[in-house]
Design a protein around this motif. Structure first.
Motif, PDB file in Angstrom:
ATOM      1  N   LEU A 187       0.825  -1.206   0.000  1.00 47.36           N
ATOM      2  CA  LEU A 187       0.000   0.000   0.000  1.00 47.36           C
ATOM      3  C   LEU A 187       0.862   1.260   0.000  1.00 47.36           C
ATOM      4  N   ARG A 188       1.945   1.239   0.770  1.00 49.21           N
ATOM      5  CA  ARG A 188       2.844   2.396   0.814  1.00 49.21           C
ATOM      6  C   ARG A 188       3.462   2.650  -0.565  1.00 49.21           C
ATOM      7  N   LYS A 189       3.852   1.569  -1.241  1.00 47.79           N
ATOM      8  CA  LYS A 189       4.474   1.706  -2.553  1.00 47.79           C
ATOM      9  C   LYS A 189       3.484   2.255  -3.582  1.00 47.79           C
ATOM     10  N   ASP A 214      -1.133   2.827   7.506  1.00 50.98           N
ATOM     11  CA  ASP A 214      -1.457   4.252   7.598  1.00 50.98           C
ATOM     12  C   ASP A 214      -2.869   4.477   7.069  1.00 50.98           C
ATOM     13  N   PRO A 215      -3.754   5.107   7.843  1.00 61.48           N
ATOM     14  CA  PRO A 215      -5.122   5.368   7.369  1.00 61.48           C
ATOM     15  C   PRO A 215      -5.171   6.148   6.058  1.00 61.48           C
ATOM     16  N   ASP A 216      -4.153   6.965   5.802  1.00 58.37           N
ATOM     17  CA  ASP A 216      -4.122   7.718   4.540  1.00 58.37           C
ATOM     18  C   ASP A 216      -4.054   6.774   3.343  1.00 58.37           C
ATOM     19  N   TYR A 217      -3.347   5.648   3.506  1.00 55.03           N
ATOM     20  CA  TYR A 217      -3.282   4.691   2.410  1.00 55.03           C
ATOM     21  C   TYR A 217      -4.677   4.150   2.105  1.00 55.03           C
ATOM     22  N   THR A 223      -9.585   2.114  -0.711  1.00 58.59           N
ATOM     23  CA  THR A 223      -9.565   0.737  -0.224  1.00 58.59           C
ATOM     24  C   THR A 223     -10.959   0.289   0.187  1.00 58.59           C
ATOM     25  N   ASN A 224     -11.350  -0.877  -0.292  1.00 63.27           N
ATOM     26  CA  ASN A 224     -12.624  -1.495   0.082  1.00 63.27           C
ATOM     27  C   ASN A 224     -12.328  -2.804   0.798  1.00 63.27           C
TER      28      ASN A 224
END
Length: 252
Positions: A187-189, A214-217, A223-224
């Protein structure tokens, strides 16, 4: 919860005889106990995989319902449909995810994410079979096999995936605690590199217990997360049941 439900049924005039049986964590004991209680109208449980397989076979052979209320990852073979899994397994989650994305993003580019270090072929096959069934072969599910090196900050292994004219849907069949680091790194990538491209991540409910993401991701990557079950907590009957359960057992 079952006790409270049975009390409600008793008030409605439904009389039930309940036997609680110790399986001793043995599939052999499960088979013997089911024979011993062969006159039962329904069986609830057991818990372990091998024992569930015994119960599912018994349900087929004796035409009696067996309800599995606990383990979501078990999908025993069942010929008769008498095996009832209250908590959805991975195939059900995959079906919900694919149907949602096929409806919302029919022109998307779809990816099935796999790790090179720990590639679980069984999970991949489930998602691939469901995808082909739902889309009737009219869409393509691309394998995206990544390793740890591809997820480092200086790697550009995923950069060429993105097209700003398309939606990119990533199916991620990961739910173990040991897989949290991989989910977070992926997710970070994607978050760092997708730029103006539209990205959708399809995850599983165990992600809600992951602490490092991270909630921002989750928000920025649309995201579902599928659910174990649907419970309408605004329903007055359900709210009353939850209140009674909490007052009786001190938990939710």
């Amino acid at each position: 919860g079952v006790k409270l439900a049975l009390q409600d049924l008793e008030k409605e005039g439904v009389s039930l005889n309940i036997s609680v049986v110790d399986t001793e964590e043995s599939s052999e004991v499960v088979g013997a106990k089911m024979d011993e209680y062969a006159d039962s109208d329904v069986f609830i449980g057991p818990y372990d995989r091998d024992a569930l397989q015994v119960a599912a076979t018994y349900a087929d052979d004796h035409d009696v319902p067996v309800i599995s209320p606990w383990t979501p990852t078990i999908i025993p073979d069942s010929r008769s449909g008498n095996f009832i899994q209250a908590v959805p397994g991975l195939q059900t989650h995959a079906d919900a995810a694919v149907r949602f994305t096929n409806r919302q993003y029919p022109e998307a580019r779809y990816f099935l994410v796999a790790t090179r270090e720990n590639r679980d072929q069984g999970r991949m096959d489930i998602y691939r079979d469901v995808f082909n069934s739902v889309t009737s072969g009219e869409a393509v599910l691309e394998d995206l096999v990544v390793d740890k090196a591809a997820l480092t900050p200086d790697s550009n292994a995923l950069t060429n995936l993105y097209d700003t004219s398309l939606t990119h849907v990533f199916f991620m069949p990961y739910y173990l605690r040991s897989e949290e680091a991989f989910v977070n790194s992926f997710l970070r990538k994607v978050h760092a590199e997708h730029g103006a491209a539209n990205v959708v991540i399809m995850g599983l409910p165990q992600w809600l217990s992951y602490s490092s993401i991270d909630p921002d991701y989750l928000e920025n990557l649309k995201t579902n997360i599928t659910a174990f079950q649907f419970v309408d907590n605004t329903d007055p009957d359900i709210r009353e049941f939850n209140r009674r359960y909490y007052n009786r057992y001190g938990g939710a």
